[in-house]
Design a protein around this motif. Sequence first.
Motif, PDB file in Angstrom:
ATOM      1  N   VAL A   3      44.209  30.725  22.958  1.00 58.03           N
ATOM      2  CA  VAL A   3      43.815  31.519  24.119  1.00 58.03           C
ATOM      3  C   VAL A   3      45.034  32.290  24.604  1.00 58.03           C
ATOM      4  N   CYS A   4      44.873  33.582  24.851  1.00 56.49           N
ATOM      5  CA  CYS A   4      45.948  34.387  25.423  1.00 56.49           C
ATOM      6  C   CYS A   4      46.053  34.049  26.901  1.00 56.49           C
ATOM      7  N   GLU A   5      47.270  33.757  27.380  1.00 56.95           N
ATOM      8  CA  GLU A   5      47.468  33.349  28.764  1.00 56.95           C
ATOM      9  C   GLU A   5      47.423  34.518  29.740  1.00 56.95           C
ATOM     10  N   ILE A   6      47.446  35.739  29.259  1.00 54.56           N
ATOM     11  CA  ILE A   6      47.381  36.914  30.130  1.00 54.56           C
ATOM     12  C   ILE A   6      45.981  37.533  30.118  1.00 54.56           C
ATOM     13  N   THR A   7      45.447  37.819  28.943  1.00 54.02           N
ATOM     14  CA  THR A   7      44.158  38.498  28.855  1.00 54.02           C
ATOM     15  C   THR A   7      42.977  37.540  28.754  1.00 54.02           C
ATOM     16  N   GLY A   8      43.223  36.285  28.355  1.00 52.57           N
ATOM     17  CA  GLY A   8      42.132  35.321  28.205  1.00 52.57           C
ATOM     18  C   GLY A   8      41.374  35.475  26.900  1.00 52.57           C
ATOM     19  N   LYS A   9      41.913  36.245  25.954  1.00 51.36           N
ATOM     20  CA  LYS A   9      41.232  36.436  24.673  1.00 51.36           C
ATOM     21  C   LYS A   9      41.155  35.117  23.911  1.00 51.36           C
ATOM     22  N   VAL A  10      39.998  34.866  23.281  1.00 53.86           N
ATOM     23  CA  VAL A  10      39.779  33.664  22.470  1.00 53.86           C
ATOM     24  C   VAL A  10      39.199  34.087  21.124  1.00 53.86           C
ATOM     25  N   ALA A  11      39.119  33.142  20.201  1.00 52.02           N
ATOM     26  CA  ALA A  11      38.538  33.421  18.894  1.00 52.02           C
ATOM     27  C   ALA A  11      37.045  33.696  19.051  1.00 52.02           C
ATOM     28  N   ILE A  12      36.548  34.655  18.257  1.00 49.79           N
ATOM     29  CA  ILE A  12      35.118  34.951  18.251  1.00 49.79           C
ATOM     30  C   ILE A  12      34.585  34.739  16.838  1.00 49.79           C
ATOM     31  N   VAL A  13      33.276  34.584  16.723  1.00 47.28           N
ATOM     32  CA  VAL A  13      32.642  34.284  15.446  1.00 47.28           C
ATOM     33  C   VAL A  13      31.926  35.520  14.935  1.00 47.28           C
ATOM     34  N   GLY A  14      32.053  35.732  13.638  1.00 51.13           N
ATOM     35  CA  GLY A  14      31.370  36.849  12.995  1.00 51.13           C
ATOM     36  C   GLY A  14      30.955  36.452  11.590  1.00 51.13           C
ATOM     37  N   ASN A  15      30.722  37.442  10.749  1.00 49.26           N
ATOM     38  CA  ASN A  15      30.284  37.186   9.382  1.00 49.26           C
ATOM     39  C   ASN A  15      31.213  37.833   8.378  1.00 49.26           C
ATOM     40  N   ASN A  59      54.385  44.781  29.654  1.00 48.98           N
ATOM     41  CA  ASN A  59      55.313  45.910  29.628  1.00 48.98           C
ATOM     42  C   ASN A  59      54.904  46.999  30.609  1.00 48.98           C
ATOM     43  N   LYS A  60      53.611  47.186  30.789  1.00 49.79           N
ATOM     44  CA  LYS A  60      53.113  48.254  31.673  1.00 49.79           C
ATOM     45  C   LYS A  60      53.194  47.856  33.143  1.00 49.79           C
ATOM     46  N   LYS A  61      52.704  46.668  33.487  1.00 48.53           N
ATOM     47  CA  LYS A  61      52.583  46.265  34.891  1.00 48.53           C
ATOM     48  C   LYS A  61      53.733  45.413  35.389  1.00 48.53           C
ATOM     49  N   GLY A  62      54.471  44.799  34.484  1.00 49.98           N
ATOM     50  CA  GLY A  62      55.522  43.855  34.859  1.00 49.98           C
ATOM     51  C   GLY A  62      54.997  42.433  34.761  1.00 49.98           C
ATOM     52  N   LEU A  63      55.915  41.490  34.591  1.00 50.93           N
ATOM     53  CA  LEU A  63      55.539  40.095  34.377  1.00 50.93           C
ATOM     54  C   LEU A  63      54.860  39.489  35.597  1.00 50.93           C
ATOM     55  N   ALA A  64      55.413  39.708  36.773  1.00 51.78           N
ATOM     56  CA  ALA A  64      54.870  39.095  37.992  1.00 51.78           C
ATOM     57  C   ALA A  64      53.447  39.583  38.265  1.00 51.78           C
ATOM     58  N   ALA A  65      53.219  40.893  38.133  1.00 46.53           N
ATOM     59  CA  ALA A  65      51.889  41.458  38.386  1.00 46.53           C
ATOM     60  C   ALA A  65      50.886  40.970  37.350  1.00 46.53           C
ATOM     61  N   ALA A  66      51.295  40.878  36.091  1.00 51.47           N
ATOM     62  CA  ALA A  66      50.391  40.423  35.032  1.00 51.47           C
ATOM     63  C   ALA A  66      50.003  38.960  35.231  1.00 51.47           C
ATOM     64  N   LEU A  67      50.965  38.118  35.626  1.00 55.30           N
ATOM     65  CA  LEU A  67      50.655  36.707  35.879  1.00 55.30           C
ATOM     66  C   LEU A  67      49.747  36.546  37.094  1.00 55.30           C
ATOM     67  N   ARG A  68      49.995  37.342  38.140  1.00 54.66           N
ATOM     68  CA  ARG A  68      49.150  37.307  39.334  1.00 54.66           C
ATOM     69  C   ARG A  68      47.718  37.696  38.996  1.00 54.66           C
ATOM     70  N   GLU A  69      47.567  38.748  38.187  1.00 56.94           N
ATOM     71  CA  GLU A  69      46.241  39.230  37.789  1.00 56.94           C
ATOM     72  C   GLU A  69      45.532  38.214  36.893  1.00 56.94           C
ATOM     73  N   ALA A  70      46.288  37.545  36.016  1.00 51.49           N
ATOM     74  CA  ALA A  70      45.695  36.549  35.117  1.00 51.49           C
ATOM     75  C   ALA A  70      45.224  35.323  35.896  1.00 51.49           C
ATOM     76  N   ALA A  71      45.919  34.970  36.975  1.00 45.47           N
ATOM     77  CA  ALA A  71      45.554  33.794  37.757  1.00 45.47           C
ATOM     78  C   ALA A  71      44.388  34.066  38.695  1.00 45.47           C
ATOM     79  N   ALA A  72      44.159  35.349  39.024  1.00 46.38           N
ATOM     80  CA  ALA A  72      43.076  35.698  39.946  1.00 46.38           C
ATOM     81  C   ALA A  72      41.724  35.416  39.287  1.00 46.38           C
ATOM     82  N   PRO A  73      40.746  34.944  40.061  1.00 47.48           N
ATOM     83  CA  PRO A  73      39.418  34.690  39.476  1.00 47.48           C
ATOM     84  C   PRO A  73      38.767  35.992  39.026  1.00 47.48           C
ATOM     85  N   LYS A  74      38.134  35.943  37.865  1.00 53.86           N
ATOM     86  CA  LYS A  74      37.486  37.115  37.302  1.00 53.86           C
ATOM     87  C   LYS A  74      36.128  37.354  37.956  1.00 53.86           C
TER      88      LYS A  74
END
Length: 77
Positions: A3-15, A59-74
């Motif tokens: 799981v990506c700790e910033i974007t929340g991306k996980v493995a997906i299933v396909g064929n 790189n775009k938003k900065g580390l602090a802003a990215a972590l804050r955004e990742a912790a915020a409820p979606k």
Amino acid sequence: MKVCEITGKVAIVGNNVSHSHHRTKRKFSPNLKTKRFWSEQEGRWITLKVSAAGMKTINKKGLAAALREAAAPKSVY
């Protein structure tokens, strides 16, 4: 689990689809890397498991802003 700790991306299933269109299940894993980022606010290194897209976000938003955004409820909507 990968799981990506910033974007929340996980493995997906396909064929896997053969030339004869025979389908078998496969997994698409996110492009995760273990990377250290320097935190100016805390004055220390922070190790994160992030995807390539997560690195671009940091790189775009900065580390602090990215972590804050990742912790915020979606939002569902």
